[in-house]
Scaffold this active site. Sequence first.
Site, PDB file in Angstrom:
ATOM      1  N   SER A  86     -30.456-145.830  -7.601  1.00  0.00           N
ATOM      2  CA  SER A  86     -30.216-144.989  -8.766  1.00  0.00           C
ATOM      3  C   SER A  86     -31.251-143.871  -8.821  1.00  0.00           C
ATOM      4  CB  SER A  86     -30.199-145.844 -10.038  1.00  0.00           C
ATOM      5  OG  SER A  86     -29.802-145.084 -11.157  1.00  0.00           O
ATOM      6  N   HIS A 190     -23.910-144.458 -14.042  1.00  0.00           N
ATOM      7  CA  HIS A 190     -23.056-144.542 -12.857  1.00  0.00           C
ATOM      8  C   HIS A 190     -21.606-144.900 -13.201  1.00  0.00           C
ATOM      9  CE1 HIS A 190     -26.677-143.975 -10.613  1.00  0.00           C
ATOM     10  NE2 HIS A 190     -27.221-145.009 -11.230  1.00  0.00           N
TER      11      HIS A 190
END
Length: 304
Positions: A86, A190
């Site tokens: 991430s 996400h």
Amino acid sequence: MLVLVAPGQGAQTPGFLTPWLDLPGAADRLAAWSDAIGLDLAHYGTEADADAIRDTAVAQPLLVAAGLLSAAALGDVVPGAVAGHSVGEITAAAFAGVLDDTAALTLVRKRGLAMAEAAAITETGMSALLGGDPEVTIPHLEKLGLTPANVNGAGQIVAAGTLEQLAALEADKPEGVRRVVALKVAGAFHTHHMAPAVDTLAKAAEELTPGDPTVTYVSNKDGRAVATGAEVLSRLVGQVANPVRWDLCMETFKELGVTALVEVCPGGTLTGLAKRALPGVATVALKTPDDLDAARALIAEHLN
């Protein structure tokens, strides 16, 4: 072969930067980055409470700064590959020479603000599912309207969606899942909930001039090695609204012949996954400066 990896949001804990600021030059570097991005990183890394550092706009630059500080403390290390989970991908981009430290912190500050703004539109969150078979778990999540936002491998998938959807998951776990654990994040990262942040990040990326990676850069979009800085930057923009495939990154580590993995501060999460998914790969997590000697020894043994 050594891979240097950087963790994502949720790894931060109150005061975790305190011991790192005792290292020579660390406090000065952090102060310069703080001035550059308009955020008191030393305060948030040493004095702020858990709620304050849970704020997306704070947590993301704090994590990148921590990763850069701890990697610098290792000395002049040139790993065989780098990767990040991430927001850790921005840290990895700095390791690979795609962005300098200040550019990385500037980008992540804008990323955190944009994602916090997107998260404020709807109450959302993320929960880790421990155990289970992805072929069973992923369709179950989709049935509940949730997104498998992080497919981490080693029996772990992170679901993201609205708080109502996550509550439904608690009451109706997929077959084989042992536990559902709410994560310390402030949004459904996400996923499509982050779409408003993509445009903002794309505009921020246009102001940067990336270099091509000087080491193998493994992207968490699909586990592939990315050869150009322009493509790395493009993927950094798109990944805020698309799932993280850390499982595929670890498959690539296997294919590359990785024998050792060092996870920068605040290490632990990715090291734990590696211990389960990459048997035989030596690991060290940088949690405090006390871990530096073990990391240096590992690097000396495995660095190509």
